[in-house]
Design an enzyme around this catalytic site. Structure first.
Site, short mmCIF file in Angstrom:
data_model
loop_
_atom_site.label_atom_id
_atom_site.label_comp_id
_atom_site.label_asym_id
_atom_site.label_seq_id
_atom_site.Cartn_x
_atom_site.Cartn_y
_atom_site.Cartn_z
N PRO A 1 0.56 -1.20 -0.76
CA PRO A 1 0.04 -0.15 -0.06
C PRO A 1 1.09 1.00 0.04
O PRO A 1 2.43 1.37 0.76
CB PRO A 1 -0.84 -0.35 0.97
CG PRO A 1 -0.06 -0.78 2.24
CD PRO A 1 0.79 -1.84 1.38
N GLU A 2 0.29 2.45 -0.67
CA GLU A 2 0.72 3.81 -0.91
C GLU A 2 0.25 4.91 0.26
O GLU A 2 -0.72 4.47 0.75
CB GLU A 2 1.29 3.88 -2.46
CG GLU A 2 1.66 2.32 -3.02
CD GLU A 2 2.33 3.43 -4.63
OE1 GLU A 2 2.28 4.41 -4.57
OE2 GLU A 2 2.41 2.05 -5.49
#
Length: 286
Positions: free
Chosen positions: A2-3
């Site tokens: 995830p960013e």
């Protein structure tokens, strides 16, 4: 992994559903979920019990829950598949439930850490004077942070003498940008991923930062990017920015700008997606 947009979606959910609640009990159901807490699961559970959770915080891809009145925080490592879910107490346990946190109130919900691949986890850490868990004090501010220093970032780009995508993924320069949003921002800026940072003028680097912000805000508006069921908000719902991606994952599909087939190249154990016409590779000095 995830960013920034995906982590921010989770942070907002925790702010809404967990902030201000006092911990009644903690169950650590898998030792790997607290491996970054050296004293072990029993110590983690004992120290967290009775504490009141503050407003969830984030810097880049890092998420933490400060404890009210204490210089301590619970740092969440989502890893490849970690999820922080707010579930009804009576809901059936998830197959990969690793940690359960119950609260002293009548809301009827609990916080669950679910992690299929057990790369993530929760851990307790001392805070720095700035309120960050000490283990992430080196992480730079992210582009959505109002205190992000654009002038300092441009100077660092010029001094680092690297390539532009490497610089975007360097969490000591700018945090929160990963492979997906780097490719998206570079496509929008018409920059090849191997463009040397020394060639970026101040206006060009400012333009690139603007595209980074734009693509992250667009992703936030639709809950982030979820290619499978792993990246979800605290209610277990997936984002759908993957439907709006212009570069990432679009190998051989026509560029949305010029129609040229998009290309994918191996890059640092990942892939880079780009348009060979809109994003010309840098010239090699002879």
């Amino acid at each position: 992994m995830p960013e920034l947009p995906e982590v921010e979606v989770v942070r907002r959910g925790l702010e809404r559903w967990v902030a201000g609640r006092t911990v009644e009990a903690v169950e650590v159901l898998h030792p790997r979920a607290v491996r970054r807490h050296p004293a072990g699961g029993a110590d983690f559970a004992a120290r967290l019990t009775g504490e009141t959770i503050g407003v969830a915080q984030r810097r880049g891809k890092y998420l933490w829950l400060p404890l009210e009145g204490r210089d301590l925080s619970v740092l969440g490592h989502l890893g490849m598949s970690g999820q922080l879910l707010v579930q009804p107490e009576e809901a059936a346990d998830e197959k990969h439930l690793r940690i359960r946190v119950r609260f002293r109130d009548t809301a009827g919900t609990e916080l669950r850490f679910v992690d299929q691949r057990t790369f993530g986890g929760l851990s307790l850490h001392e805070n720095t004077a700035d309120g960050l868990p000490d283990v992430i004090a080196h992480i730079a501010r992210d582009p959505l942070d109002p205190l992000f220093d654009e002038a300092a970032y441009h100077a660092a780009l010029r001094a680092r003498r690297t390539t532009v995508k490497r610089a975007l993924l360097d969490q000591s320069l700018i945090s929160g940008v990963g492979n997906i949003y780097a490719d998206e921002a570079l496509w929008r800026a018409r920059l090849h991923y191997e463009r040397p940072t020394i060639t970026l003028t101040r206006p060009r680097s400012a333009e690139l930062l603007g595209h980074v912000r734009d693509v992250m805000n667009a992703a936030l508006a639709v809950g982030g990017t979820s290619f499978d069921s792993l990246y979800v908000n605290v209610n277990g719902e997936s984002g759908y920015f993957d439907r709006s991606l212009d570069a990432y994952g679009r190998e051989d599909e026509p560029c949305r700008r010029c129609g040229t087939p998009m290309r994918r190249r191996p890059w640092m154990n990942r892939s880079s997606y780009f348009c060979p016409r809109c994003q010309r590779p840098p010239r090699v000095a002879s």
